[in-house]
Design a protein around this motif. Structure first.
Motif, PDB file in Angstrom:
ATOM      1  N   SER A 155     146.011 -85.043  10.400  1.00 41.39           N
ATOM      2  CA  SER A 155     146.212 -83.845  11.230  1.00 41.39           C
ATOM      3  C   SER A 155     144.953 -83.372  11.933  1.00 41.39           C
ATOM      4  CB  SER A 155     146.755 -82.704  10.356  1.00 41.39           C
ATOM      5  OG  SER A 155     147.958 -83.072   9.721  1.00 41.39           O
ATOM      6  N   PHE A 156     143.760 -83.793  11.457  1.00 40.59           N
ATOM      7  CA  PHE A 156     142.505 -83.300  12.010  1.00 40.59           C
ATOM      8  C   PHE A 156     141.556 -84.465  12.295  1.00 40.59           C
ATOM      9  CE2 PHE A 156     144.225 -79.931   9.382  1.00 40.59           C
ATOM     10  CZ  PHE A 156     144.067 -78.801  10.161  1.00 40.59           C
ATOM     11  N   LYS A 157     140.671 -84.238  13.232  1.00 34.38           N
ATOM     12  CA  LYS A 157     139.561 -85.162  13.435  1.00 34.38           C
ATOM     13  C   LYS A 157     138.550 -84.891  12.334  1.00 34.38           C
ATOM     14  CE  LYS A 157     136.415 -87.814  15.309  1.00 34.38           C
ATOM     15  NZ  LYS A 157     136.474 -89.278  15.095  1.00 34.38           N
ATOM     16  N   VAL A 158     138.257 -85.919  11.515  1.00 34.45           N
ATOM     17  CA  VAL A 158     137.309 -85.790  10.409  1.00 34.45           C
ATOM     18  C   VAL A 158     136.195 -86.810  10.627  1.00 34.45           C
ATOM     19  CG1 VAL A 158     136.983 -85.901   7.914  1.00 34.45           C
ATOM     20  CG2 VAL A 158     139.159 -85.072   8.838  1.00 34.45           C
ATOM     21  N   ASP A 159     134.963 -86.328  10.692  1.00 32.86           N
ATOM     22  CA  ASP A 159     133.835 -87.241  10.935  1.00 32.86           C
ATOM     23  C   ASP A 159     133.569 -88.162   9.744  1.00 32.86           C
ATOM     24  OD1 ASP A 159     133.454 -86.331  13.472  1.00 32.86           O
ATOM     25  OD2 ASP A 159     131.775 -84.996  12.987  1.00 32.86           O
ATOM     26  N   SER A 160     133.512 -87.561   8.535  1.00 30.81           N
ATOM     27  CA  SER A 160     133.140 -88.364   7.357  1.00 30.81           C
ATOM     28  C   SER A 160     133.986 -87.984   6.152  1.00 30.81           C
ATOM     29  CB  SER A 160     131.658 -88.165   7.011  1.00 30.81           C
ATOM     30  OG  SER A 160     130.837 -88.596   8.077  1.00 30.81           O
ATOM     31  N   LEU A 161     134.479 -89.021   5.450  1.00 24.84           N
ATOM     32  CA  LEU A 161     135.126 -88.840   4.159  1.00 24.84           C
ATOM     33  C   LEU A 161     134.086 -89.141   3.090  1.00 24.84           C
ATOM     34  CD1 LEU A 161     137.653 -88.482   2.332  1.00 24.84           C
ATOM     35  CD2 LEU A 161     138.091 -90.930   2.633  1.00 24.84           C
ATOM     36  N   VAL A 162     133.814 -88.163   2.224  1.00 25.43           N
ATOM     37  CA  VAL A 162     132.743 -88.284   1.233  1.00 25.43           C
ATOM     38  C   VAL A 162     133.356 -88.406  -0.157  1.00 25.43           C
ATOM     39  CG1 VAL A 162     130.676 -87.225   0.270  1.00 25.43           C
ATOM     40  CG2 VAL A 162     131.238 -86.886   2.688  1.00 25.43           C
ATOM     41  N   ILE A 163     132.944 -89.445  -0.899  1.00 28.18           N
ATOM     42  CA  ILE A 163     133.417 -89.647  -2.267  1.00 28.18           C
ATOM     43  C   ILE A 163     132.257 -90.179  -3.110  1.00 28.18           C
ATOM     44  CG2 ILE A 163     135.819 -90.117  -1.627  1.00 28.18           C
ATOM     45  CD1 ILE A 163     135.212 -93.089  -1.960  1.00 28.18           C
TER      46      ILE A 163
END
Length: 795
Positions: A612-620
């Motif tokens: 649903s959104f533009k997300v720059d980075s997925l952090v895990i």
């Protein structure tokens, strides 16, 4: 417009009083005395011919009358409202089932009017209306015994009275209050209830209920279930048999209003009487009287829903003008109808249907006469064709109604139907014909089922066309647009603009409009300037039930979402809660989506957020890619072009030069542990002198590791309590070194894990730490200017 319309003036003043009642806190007897004094002063000024002062004082008395009546209404409800005084409080009650039961799998819900309730070893005989939620196996025979009008005795858990859990969300508690429902009880199993045939119920209501169902049975016997469900919706307002996809299609096309019995239905009923009595040349006064009686019967048969009551009162006021041979003013009629409804129940003012109904009527009355002259610009050869002329007039009615209701639709539904202006042209008259033929079917059925079936066949053809058209229109890519984040100032600007178009030649309006525009622009400009000169860090602990989701908004405008709430086969917090929350805040992009660990109550909503959104980075830190939920999350990240970033203890996340985001845990060698809670990311956010510690689901052994490594660096103003307040986290040594001023617990109401643990709560209380819980108070919103934290009282 208001000078010659006293009813409209009075209802606006009365409504203002109802609205202001939340801000004027005075004893009821003081309000009553104050109103009496104002009325006396008004009469005195009239006596001494000071009409201006008398009118102003009289207007003030009407405002205070609104405050008084709504205060009485509110205090009366509060005295009957049921809220548990312990986490698991059970109660028993006896009463009559007062609504049609709603079946949803194993769950059945209905409203029960109680004669008495049993709490704390005391019997309370005050009558109440309680929403009862039964949970029974689908094979239980007693499911069918739960029916309107039957006596019931039940024993169940008293649930907390609902409230608005996140800013901008639907307030279910307010909805229950507006329907005079004083509490919610959950009943589990056959052993907890007994049902009897009642001889004490309201005979009149029971007779109406039986008549209503016999009419439903007629429609069911004449039509396919899908068509019968639709016809019962538009004729009687009974929508339980309408499939969700059909309702959604009508919503997308802005034609959902025809599925609620309202003004158009009332108008058709009145038209039937005028046509029938006109055929026999009956006098207008007798016809008007018969129409009034018919409308009252129709209102009762359809269940007296608020929309049909509003339309019936308005129609009766207009018809009374014919009955007493008086010319009526439509604005006064609308005002009088609204005033009657508000005096009867002041909560009606906050009903969405009330606001939409009256704004649509006023808008049609005001704008339609101003739009019809535009039809004259159409070439005469087209206007001579009656179908084309009627089509343009229907379009003008649709446009006029939309002009007045768009701000309400935007505010409540966050969506505007673009295609509604066109869709209403065929849908409204077709639905009217459906209603008319449906009425003929019902009248013919007792005499000849064959004739009734002939009409039903014609109606089926029209319903087939109507449903097909609406579904096709809803499938158009631009059928509707989302409108989540609209500043309040734009609503005023919108109304100013549309009135300005029709008042463009009025010098007085130009001056007023110019001044208003200046004020609105100043408010908008200075609010933006204030925000830029006073940068803040905001931490929104979103209420997602049993799970975590925290939105961090940094002074430079960048955003990080920490966890995305839980998901299951029945509920996705990312789609249903977090996404709307972000949209309402005007968020269209996230700089970081950080998942503390891959348990379902933290990563569950991540897939919906990434889609649903533009997300720059997925952090895990650690995740098992073979886990189906983790795999879907990674796939959604790749599809959206989101980068993947791993973080471990000792690193920083660069997001704002004025704020620091420290990763305190896990160490890289801790990512392979069996329990993922022990590999949960822990963050410390430092902004100026203020700090915030987010611990995910880290447990005591992780806390001990952090104590040994960081020592006093763990000291923070705000602590997000680990693992939802479970006893496996938030140890005493950890609290002693963190020394928070406030602890926030993100936890679900009546969760199966019985979190938070009483031991954790006691440790927090012993440390003198302020406790905020999402299950008790909903979303917790904190703001820091770099020197101190302030909790936003958003409700």
């Amino acid at each position: 417009m208001l000078k010659q319309r006293p009813a409209l003036r009075f209802v606006l003043l009365f409504a203002a009083g109802i609205f202001l009642s939340d801000f004027v806190i005075l004893p009821l007897n003081c309000l009553l005395v104050f109103i009496a004094v104002l009325v006396f002063l008004s009469a005195l000024f009239f006596r001494f011919r000071n009409q201006f002062a008398a009118v102003i004082i009289l207007y003030c008395s009407v405002i205070f009358l609104g405050i008084l009546l709504h205060s009485i209404r509110r205090s009366g409800f509060e005295s009957l409202k049921l809220n548990p005084q312990a986490d698991d409080e059970y109660m028993a009650a006896v009463g009559i089932i007062d609504s049609e039961p709603v079946h949803n799998g194993k769950k059945i819900s209905c409203v029960v009017c109680t004669d008495s309730i049993y709490r704390f070893q005391f019997i309370d005989t005050k009558p109440r209306r309680i929403m009862v939620r039964f949970r029974l196996n689908e094979e239980d025979s007693s499911r069918n015994e739960i029916a309107y009008g039957r006596e019931i005795r039940f024993y169940g858990r008293l649930d907390p009275f609902p409230f608005q859990r996140n800013p901008g969300e639907f307030d279910y508690g307010k909805y229950l209050a507006s329907n005079d429902i004083h509490g919610i009880v959950s009943v589990k199993g056959l052993y907890a209830m007994q049902i009897f045939d009642s001889s004490e119920g309201n005979i009149f209501q029971s007779s109406l209920h039986a008549l209503r169902h016999s009419l439903y049975d007629v429609m069911d016997s004449l039509h396919h279930p899908r068509h019968a469900g639709f016809l019962k919706g538009i004729i009687f307002g009974y929508r339980s048999d309408i499939s969700p996809d059909v309702e959604q299609a009508f919503f997308e096309t802005g034609t959902i209003h025809i599925l609620a019995v309202s003004g158009s239905n009332v108008a058709f009923v009145a038209l039937i009487f005028y046509t029938l009595f006109g055929f026999f040349r009956v006098s207008r006064r007798i016809t008007a009287g018969a129409a009034i009686l018919g409308l009252i019967i129709y209102m009762l048969v359809t269940g007296s829903s608020p929309s049909v009551v509003r339309a019936t009162i308005m129609a009766i006021i207009i018809l009374c003008g014919t009955l007493f041979e008086r010319k009526t003013d439509i604005y006064n009629s609308v005002g009088a109808a609204a005033l009657i409804l508000l005096i009867w129940d002041t909560n009606t003012l906050f009903d969405i249907g009330f606001q939409l109904s009256f704004s649509a009527v006023i808008s049609i009355v005001y704008f339609y006469p101003r739009l019809t002259p535009l039809i004259d610009y159409i070439p005469e050869r087209f206007r001579r064709i009656k179908a084309i002329d009627a089509g343009f007039k229907l379009f003008a009615v649709s446009l006029a109604a939309q002009l007045g209701t768009i701000p309400f639709i935007v505010y409540y539904f966050n969506r505007v139907s673009i295609i509604s202006f066109i869709a209403n042209i065929p849908v409204v008259p077709a639905a009217g014909v459906n209603t008319f033929i449906g009425a003929v079917e019902i009248m013919a059925y007792p005499f000849s089922s064959f004739i009734a079936k002939l009409y039903a066949s014609a109606n089926d053809l029209l319903v087939w066309f109507l449903l097909g058209f609406v579904k096709k229109a809803a499938s158009v890519s631009f059928a509707s647009v989302e409108t989540w984040h609209v500043p309040s100032v734009l609503f005023f600007g919108y109304y100013l603009a549309i009135f300005g178009v029709f008042k463009i030649n009025s010098p007085r309006f130009k001056i007023r409009a110019f001044i208003t525009v200046l004020v609105l622009c100043s408010v908008f400009f200075f609010s933006r300037l204030w925000d830029k000169q006073n940068p803040i860090l905001t931490a929104d602990f979103i209420d997602v039930g049993q799970g975590d989701s925290i939105l961090l908004e940094f002074p430079n405008g960048k955003r990080m979402l920490v966890d995305a709430g839980p998901s299951s086969t029945e509920f996705d917090a990312g789609e249903r809660t977090v996404k709307p929350f972000l949209k309402r805040k005007g968020v269209d992009k996230l700089d970081y989506l950080l998942i503390t660990h891959s348990h379902r109550d933290h990563i569950g909503g991540a897939e919906s957020i990434l889609k649903s959104f533009k997300v720059d980075s997925l952090v895990i830190a650690a995740a098992d890619p073979e886990d189906s939920l983790v795999n879907r999350t990674f796939q959604a990240a790749r599809a959206g072009g989101t980068g993947l970033k791993y973080v471990f203890a000792g690193e920083q996340i660069q997001i704002d030069t004025n704020a620091r985001v420290y990763v305190l845990y896990p160490n890289q060698d801790r990512c392979e542990v069996a329990d993922e809670n022990n590999a949960s990311i822990v963050l410390k956010i430092q902004y100026g002198k203020t700090s915030l510690l987010l611990t995910g689901d880290a447990e005591k052994e992780d806390e001990e590791w952090m104590i040994s490594r960081y020592g006093g660096f763990l000291s923070n103003d705000i602590l997000k309590v680990g693992h939802h307040g479970s006893n496996t986290s938030t140890g005493e040594d950890f609290l002693n070194i963190v020394k928070p001023e406030m602890a926030v617990i993100s936890v679900g109401v009546h969760n199966q894990f019985r979190c938070p643990s009483p031991n954790v709560i006691q440790r927090l209380i012993s440390g003198g730490i302020e406790i905020e819980r999402t299950d008790k108070s909903g979303a917790v919103i904190l703001e820091s200017d770099g020197s101190r934290w302030v909790q936003v009282k958003w409700r």
